[in-house]
Design a protein around this motif. Structure first.
Motif, short mmCIF file in Angstrom:
data_model
loop_
_atom_site.label_atom_id
_atom_site.label_comp_id
_atom_site.label_asym_id
_atom_site.label_seq_id
_atom_site.Cartn_x
_atom_site.Cartn_y
_atom_site.Cartn_z
N PHE A 171 -11.51 57.70 109.09
CA PHE A 171 -12.52 56.99 107.98
C PHE A 171 -12.67 57.53 106.74
CE2 PHE A 171 -15.22 53.45 107.92
CZ PHE A 171 -16.24 53.72 106.99
N SER A 189 -14.64 50.84 110.71
CA SER A 189 -16.24 51.23 111.36
C SER A 189 -16.19 51.25 112.70
CB SER A 189 -17.05 50.12 110.64
OG SER A 189 -18.52 50.25 111.38
N HIS A 220 -18.47 50.06 114.44
CA HIS A 220 -19.28 48.88 114.59
C HIS A 220 -18.56 47.73 115.12
CE1 HIS A 220 -23.30 50.12 112.91
NE2 HIS A 220 -22.40 50.70 112.04
N GLN A 242 -19.85 58.35 103.85
CA GLN A 242 -20.68 57.13 103.98
C GLN A 242 -21.73 57.39 102.67
OE1 GLN A 242 -21.73 55.88 108.23
NE2 GLN A 242 -22.55 57.91 108.00
N ASP A 296 -27.85 53.05 113.29
CA ASP A 296 -26.41 53.39 113.60
C ASP A 296 -26.33 54.09 114.95
OD1 ASP A 296 -25.02 52.62 111.33
OD2 ASP A 296 -25.77 54.14 110.36
#
Length: 276
Positions: free
Chosen positions: A65, A170, A172, A202, A210
């Motif tokens: 990421f 992500s 998520h 981020q 989160d």
């Protein structure tokens, strides 16, 4: 097998590699055929690299990421800039001492004039005190500089992450894509709760929402890294006591703890929590 990440990264789990390999070998047979291992918060990729060498036939997915794999392509430039900065301070300022304004300005000019890839994480490790992180060069320039410049070049990273699938997504959306599938191991090393994460790229904190979403998405098998800095163990014990959301995912979890130290009087405990 690499024992640490080739380039600086705050939070790489090099002190936990033996325990990580032990858990993999105890719970995944042979060479890992049929398994998918997802390094959800990939960081430096060291856990992905270790998983791939330990279970070479498994599909290992590294969620890069914050662009660590891109940094690896520029080790030559990183070493060149290191050499130029080291020449400015070597023999003038003792190691781990603060630089005066003149030397700091000289280094800033050297960075600005450098015609190549500039690696902010490496610069931070060379010039900032005690592992501080910054998000931009301007933020770096606003700090006092210290002589923590590495004395030798970084070695080439040949073979690092070979055979590993590199993505950027992500958590998520990443975790739900594999929900309910068999032989999928989640490797979870999230940012500490409510701490600023320049290393995770981020713009905001890894906040309570989160964290709760991650807990909600977690299902066995998983390997979850944490620290007493984040009170994770207390939280999952609370989950089971109160039968809160997704408590069953953590019932009868196993734990390996090691003592760590950020400084002479800054001791804490790192934890590896797992369930298969």
């Amino acid at each position: 097998m690499f024992k640490q990440a080739p380039l600086p990264f705050v939070g790489q789990k090099r002190m936990f590699l033996n325990q990580f390999k032990q858990v993999l070998n105890e719970n995944i047979q042979g060479d890992g055929k049929g398994w998918t291992i997802i390094d959800v918060f990939g960081g430096s990729g060291l856990l992905s690299e270790t998983a791939k060498r330990t279970k070479p036939v498994a599909e290992v997915i590294y969620n890069d990421f914050d662009g660590y794999s891109e940094r690896l392509k520029h080790i030559d430039d990183i070493n060149k800039l290191r050499q130029e900065i080291f020449q400015i301070v070597d023999g003038i300022v003792p190691r781990n001492k603060r630089l005066d304004k003149a030397l700091k300005e000289k280094i800033i000019n050297k960075i600005k004039e450098f015609n190549g890839f500039i690696d902010l994480a490496s610069l931070s490790s060379w010039l900032l005190f005690s592992g501080n992180q910054v998000a931009t060069l301007d933020e770096l320039y606003s700090h006092d500089f210290w002589h923590c410049v590495r004395q030798s070049d970084y070695p080439e990273a040949g073979g690092y992450l070979d055979g590993v699938t590199i993505i950027r997504e992500s958590f998520h959306t990443l975790i739900p894509r594999f929900k309910g599938k068999e032989k999928v191991l989640l490797v979870l090393d999230p940012p500490y709760l409510c701490t600023r994460q320049e290393s995770y790229k981020q713009e905001r904190y890894f906040d309570l929402i989160d964290f709760l979403r991650l807990i909600h998405l977690t299902e066995p098998p998983y390997i979850f890294f944490s620290s007493t800095k984040s009170e994770f163990i207390r939280f999952i014990d609370y989950l089971m006591e109160s039968k809160a959301d997704n408590w069953q995912a953590f019932e009868n979890y196993k734990r390996i703890a090691i003592q760590a130290s950020a400084s002479h009087n800054g001791k804490y405990e790192d934890n590896l929590v797992y369930k298969f």
